[in-house]
Design an enzyme around this catalytic site. Structure first.
Site, mmCIF file in Angstrom:
data_model
loop_
_atom_site.group_PDB
_atom_site.id
_atom_site.type_symbol
_atom_site.label_atom_id
_atom_site.label_comp_id
_atom_site.label_asym_id
_atom_site.label_seq_id
_atom_site.Cartn_x
_atom_site.Cartn_y
_atom_site.Cartn_z
ATOM 1 N N HIS A 337 49.385 60.369 28.206
ATOM 2 C CA HIS A 337 50.474 60.419 27.244
ATOM 3 C C HIS A 337 51.210 59.906 27.208
ATOM 4 O O HIS A 337 52.310 60.158 25.924
ATOM 5 C CB HIS A 337 51.223 61.672 28.100
ATOM 6 N N LEU A 424 67.050 86.493 15.363
ATOM 7 C CA LEU A 424 67.629 85.225 17.178
ATOM 8 C C LEU A 424 66.133 83.956 16.102
ATOM 9 O O LEU A 424 65.327 84.414 16.015
ATOM 10 C CB LEU A 424 66.648 86.009 17.920
ATOM 11 N N ASP A 427 62.448 79.792 19.727
ATOM 12 C CA ASP A 427 61.999 78.990 20.356
ATOM 13 C C ASP A 427 63.254 79.563 21.715
ATOM 14 O O ASP A 427 63.470 79.209 22.952
ATOM 15 C CB ASP A 427 62.262 77.692 20.278
ATOM 16 N N THR A 462 60.850 60.946 21.552
ATOM 17 C CA THR A 462 61.463 62.414 21.436
ATOM 18 C C THR A 462 62.844 61.779 22.547
ATOM 19 O O THR A 462 63.196 60.947 22.378
ATOM 20 C CB THR A 462 60.842 63.096 23.015
#
Length: 622
Positions: A337, A424, A427, A462
């Site tokens: 990762h 809606l 996620d 992120t």
């Protein structure tokens, strides 16, 4: 270099022809990662910890935060702003170090992500005797993707009209983490055609042995029949012979222990260093695995478990991409990762999946096999100490992987279409269903991490989005309250939706607070200052700070590609999902040795939550 697609490469060229844009063309014009205002970050932090605090605890934390804001926090924030003036991404180096390279726990199980290939859903259902033939086509398509990157013909990704950072795509091939006693490093050998020669060899692992061969012949990518010949050669060589030394198992060890074992390996014989370099610089690893992790489109559990916890002698845990070839003709992946986030692998696997669909998983071109050199075996020189290290690594890996519980199921009652009909966000819908499921099981809110993408910014990766808001908790309480009427429940749900959507949008704009707080913490550390009280406050950890989130979650996307990771904490869950028009596929991990958690129960509660929410939804616009 394979600049122009050669014979038999027309299948991939239709995609590349329509992509004149250079992959990395926007890199220099992307905006720098912003530093949020101190006031905003601390205000958001207080909002985020509120659901986990009693009145008294919250009052105490408010005092700590005020003191920080008026005192040392102001000084640290100023220093962070100075850093941001000299670095286009003030976080990048710190993030590599604290999130990945300085971490000492074994990364193969605790940090890597893995997942199942979706090809069994269409042209490649599990079937004996097909694995090498299928693998050769899968490898060929993967090499076409490498070629698109080499020649910069892969379109830069965008969010609407905003270009996204593509730097992580450089880390997909020819990349490997190398262990250090105190801190690991990332070795990246990839180069575009304009930059110079890029390594073009593959590494194949089979029966604890390692082989290598070049993926090019006369500058052209080997065709699937040629790749098949190479894979067959390896398989035949290993059949009926004793297992190899399984040196790859060392990559599953605690990082410092692996670093010392690696140093020793190099000291025994300098040729061992050459072999390590060959593995590190290889395009990717092909793992020929004997297992048959039978799975279906509705239940990917066996493949996902195998991807995360499979034979450690058949994968190089530090490589950015291990392609797992199972003997029933199914596939998986296991990836370090550190160099990139899952979206990079998802993009490539989605491309491969679409190419396979177009051709029904068959090779329809030339079956001619050129005279190419056979694969070369890479044989390490070992002594008793290394053999003992390998044995210890295998034992330790086996013990730790046996503790991981994995489920990967499809919820098939409805998917994106039905949710969007209710106006809606799909996620947010899944996130709230997950929180209600956790609340039902554990009768308390679970501090939760959802990945927010910050690739609008230079080298952005992120940000943390914390979905366990006060609004979400109030809605969970309303759902559990038999005296609460439907209108009140619906109203509470819509408030929770609004809050989550707002926070996610802000996080993607670089206006989250977790990375900012990390930056302030690290400045204090670098300056030799005492750790500010904010980070020692029990509520900081209790609310998930410092990597203590009970629910570690991520939307992997709206494609067929899914992965999984181990939970962040012992009493937590990993919760990854993909959303399709007609289904939601979820992979959940938990530790068996924690008796409070159970992945199957969480999935069942999650399914019930989805049904309840759809029932509760109306078509009213949020």
């Amino acid at each position: 270099m394979p600049g122009t697609p050669g014979k038999g490469e027309e299948m991939a060229s239709d995609l590349s022809q329509s992509l004149p844009k250079r992959t990395f063309k926007y890199q220099s014009s992307l905006p720098p990662l912003p530093v949020p205002s101190l006031e905003n970050s601390l205000s958001k932090y207080l909002e985020a910890v509120r659901p986990f605090a009693s009145e008294d605890e919250f009052k105490a934390t408010v005092q700590i935060v005020r003191k920080f804001q008026d005192g040392v926090g102001k000084v640290l924030h100023y220093k962070l702003l100075q850093r941001a003036k000299t670095k286009k991404n003030w976080l990048e180096e710190w993030w590599f170090d604290t999130a990945y390279l300085e971490v000492r726990i074994p990364s193969q199980l605790n940090v890597n992500f893995g997942g199942p290939g979706p090809y069994l859903e269409h042209c490649w259902p599990p079937a004996e005797g097909t694995c090498l033939e299928r693998a050769s086509l899968l490898i060929w398509h993967t090499l076409q993707y490498w070629n698109l990157l080499l020649t910069e013909r892969l379109a830069p990704q965008k969010a609407g009209k905003t270009p996204l950072d593509m730097d992580q795509f450089r880390m997909l091939f020819c990349t490997c983490k190398v262990p250090g006693v105190m801190k690991d490093t990332i070795h990246n050998y990839f180069k575009t055609e304009r930059e110079g020669p890029c390594p073009s060899h593959l590494a194949v692992m089979c029966h604890g042995r390692i082989f290598t061969f070049d993926a090019l012949c006369d500058g052209e990518i080997l065709t699937p029949p040629e790749l098949l010949r190479q894979l067959r050669f390896v398989k035949d060589r290993c059949e009926g012979e004793p297992e190899g030394d399984g040196v790859a198992a060392l990559t599953s060890e605690e990082r410092t222990r692996w670093a010392k074992a690696r140093e020793h390996l190099i000291n025994i014989d300098p040729h061992n260093k050459t072999i390590l370099e060959t593995i590190q610089s290889s395009l990717f690893i092909i793992s020929l695995d004997e297992t048959k992790p039978y799975s279906t489109p509705e239940n990917y559990t066996n493949m996902t478990l195998e991807a995360l916890t499979g034979n450690p002698t058949l994968r190089w845990g530090d490589k950015s991409y291990n392609l797992l070839v199972f003997s029933d003709g199914t596939f998986g992946s296991n990836c370090d990762h550190a160099p990139y986030d899952a979206m990079v692998l998802v993009s490539m696997c989605w491309y491969v999946d679409q190419q396979l669909r177009l051709t029904d998983g068959k090779w329809k071109d030339s079956v001619t096999v050129r005279p190419i050199p056979t694969p070369e075996e890479l044989v390490f020189t070992l002594d008793e100490k290394v053999q003992s290290d390998i044995s210890h690594a295998k034992q330790h890996y086996l013990e730790s992987t046996q503790d991981l519980q994995v489920v990967c199921y499809a919820f098939t009652a409805f998917g994106k279409v039905a949710i969007k009909q209710k106006k809606l966000h799909p996620d947010t819908f899944v996130q709230l269903a997950m929180q209600l499921a956790y609340y039902r099981m554990h009768t308390r809110p679970g501090c939760c991490y959802e990945t927010a993408m910050t690739r609008k910014f230079y080298h952005g990766r992120t940000e943390t989005m914390r979905p366990c808001t006060l609004e979400a908790v109030n809605w969970c309480k309303a759902m559990m309250d038999p005296t609460c009427d439907v209108d009140a429940k619906r109203k509470a749900m819509l408030q929770a939706f609004s809050k989550q959507n707002k926070l996610m949008a802000e996080a993607q704009e670089g206006k989250g607070f977790d990375r900012h707080l990390l930056g302030l913490y690290l400045i204090a550390k670098e300056e030799g200052l005492p750790t500010p009280e904010l980070f020692i406050d029990p509520l900081y950890t209790k609310s998930g700070g410092g990597g203590n989130f009970v629910l570690s979650s991520s939307l992997v996307g709206y494609t067929t590609i899914l992965g999984a990771v181990a939970p962040m904490v012992h009493h937590g869950y990993g919760f990854f999902y993909r959303i399709r028009d007609d289904r939601i596929v979820v992979s959940i991990t938990a530790w068996k040795s924690c008796h409070q958690t159970d992945a199957v129960t969480l999935f069942n509660n999650f399914s019930n939550s989805l049904h309840e929410m759809l029932h509760l939804s109306t078509k009213s616009q949020l």
